[in-house]
Design an enzyme around this catalytic site. Structure first.
Site, PDB file in Angstrom:
ATOM      1  N   SER A  43       0.809  -1.223   0.000  1.00  0.00           N
ATOM      2  CA  SER A  43       0.000   0.000   0.000  1.00  0.00           C
ATOM      3  C   SER A  43       0.838   1.267   0.000  1.00  0.00           C
ATOM      4  O   SER A  43       0.318   2.341  -0.314  1.00  0.00           O
ATOM      5  CB  SER A  43      -0.945   0.010   1.205  1.00  0.00           C
ATOM      6  N   ASP A 332      -3.490   8.305   7.566  1.00  0.00           N
ATOM      7  CA  ASP A 332      -4.413   7.372   8.188  1.00  0.00           C
ATOM      8  C   ASP A 332      -3.661   6.499   9.196  1.00  0.00           C
ATOM      9  O   ASP A 332      -2.562   6.839   9.616  1.00  0.00           O
ATOM     10  CB  ASP A 332      -5.150   6.534   7.131  1.00  0.00           C
ATOM     11  N   HIS A 335      -0.414   5.145   6.978  1.00  0.00           N
ATOM     12  CA  HIS A 335       0.230   5.757   5.810  1.00  0.00           C
ATOM     13  C   HIS A 335       0.492   7.244   5.987  1.00  0.00           C
ATOM     14  O   HIS A 335      -0.257   7.938   6.685  1.00  0.00           O
ATOM     15  CB  HIS A 335      -0.646   5.531   4.569  1.00  0.00           C
TER      16      HIS A 335
END
Length: 369
Positions: A43, A332, A335
């Protein structure tokens, strides 16, 4: 193997350059300094591949508030309020942003890519180095997808031209964090032997994937290491005292050092093998140590999320969201923000050996030997 030692920028100059890059970005034409960029990872690098996957366990970010600072305020599948680190590295290399997600490449959009230009992003959120990590596109499968694209490139241009373009392109790998989280979730009090055994097997698998890319023609590798994941909002939310989870950071450091040793070894055994390891660990560590120097005011709580440190759920349309996003380290639960990613990419691309070694990404791009 000898490397030049110029073209390095100390961290104290990064903020000034950050401003210059921001001012100049809109004036720069999209002229790639390398034929293409091929991206592999999780991610931290995904720009939308998971949008094309089905299943309840697939991590996705193709909904608000993700993308609130992306052009047209569009959620793209990036786990960010705007661009991610791969986008900014691609900009430094002369491209508009990251190459497109490999699963989005069809018809008209494939013309440049299948001529060996621009590249493709194979990264998939939730994936890892180990086949057992996550339920998305494993690193092994990502390498297989690149092999398929290479075959298509070779079918459209000569084999010699394909090999030449691929050998001059940059292969970016940003992975390993999910494997560490998975290991920690099974054993949160590992012994020294447990840690050594896990890191050894993880790096062995990683080495195999790097060697496979080399066998497919890759010669220039840019590895982004694992940041201090124990200091992300989610791990902090698990700590009764709200501090970083040291075991996670220790595992990240051990993995990063083992990858350094592995890549160094490959540079002596594989002809034409060139590499740079960008240290997101060092960048985040420096920000946490002195956030005010870089205009960051919040290093513990995520901008978007819920619960303790906004780290107990992903960024969702109904999540709490901050307005001063440029002042947050984290977007978040896991990240970085757009601003943090921009800063990290600049340090990795043109910074000192503290942030990229044995050469930085810019030197890797410019190396024509």
């Amino acid at each position: 193997m000898a490397f030049p030692v110029n073209n390095r920028i100390p961290f104290v100059s990064i903020l000034f350059l950050f401003i210059l890059v921001s001012l100049g970005a809109g004036c720069r034409a999209q002229i790639g300094r390398v034929p293409a960029i091929y991206v592999f990872g999780d991610s931290t690098a995904d720009v939308g591949n998971n949008n094309y996957l089905t299943g309840s366990g697939v991590a996705k970010a193709n909904f608000p508030h993700n993308g609130i600072d992306f052009p047209s305020r569009r959620p793209t599948g990036r786990f960010s309020n705007g661009y991610n680190g791969i986008d900014f590295l691609a900009m430094h290399m002369g491209f508009k942003r990251s190459p497109p997600p490999s699963l989005s490449i069809t018809g008209k959009s494939s013309i440049q890519i299948l001529r060996g230009s621009r590249g493709a992003n194979f990264a998939s959120a939730g994936s890892g180095i180990l086949d057992t990590t996550g339920s998305t596109i494993t690193l092994r499968k990502q390498v297989e997808l690149f092999a398929s694209i290479k075959s298509n490139i070779t079918a459209r241009i000569t084999s010699e031209a394909a090999n030449d373009a691929i050998s001059k392109s940059i292969f970016i790998l940003s992975t390993g964090g999910n494997d560490i989280f998975a290991f920690f979730s099974r054993n949160n009090t590992p012994t020294s032997n447990d840690k050594a055994s896990f890191i050894g097997s993880l790096v062995w698998e990683f080495k195999g994937h790097v060697e496979e890319l080399y066998n497919l023609g890759a010669r220039k590798f840019g590895v982004v290491d694992v940041p201090p994941i124990g200091c992300c909002p989610y791990p902090r939310s698990l700590n009764p005292l709200g501090g970083c989870i040291d075991t996670l950071n220790e595992l990240a450091q051990s993995f990063n050092q083992a990858v350094k040793d592995m890549m160094h070894g490959l540079s002596y055994t594989l002809g034409g093998f060139k590499y740079s390891i960008g240290s997101s660990y060092a960048v985040v560590q420096n920000i946490i140590k002195d956030p005010n120097a870089l205009g960051i005011k919040e290093i513990k709580t995520a901008c978007c999320g819920s619960g303790k440190f906004n780290g107990q759920s992903s960024c969702m349309p109904n999540s709490t969201i901050c307005s001063n996003r440029h002042e947050f380290l984290f977007w978040d639960m896991l990240h970085p923000t757009h601003s943090t990613s921009k800063l990290a990419a600049l340090a990795i691309y043109s910074g000192s050996q503290q942030f990229a070694s044995p050469i930085n990404f810019m030197q890797l791009v410019e190396d024509q030997s």
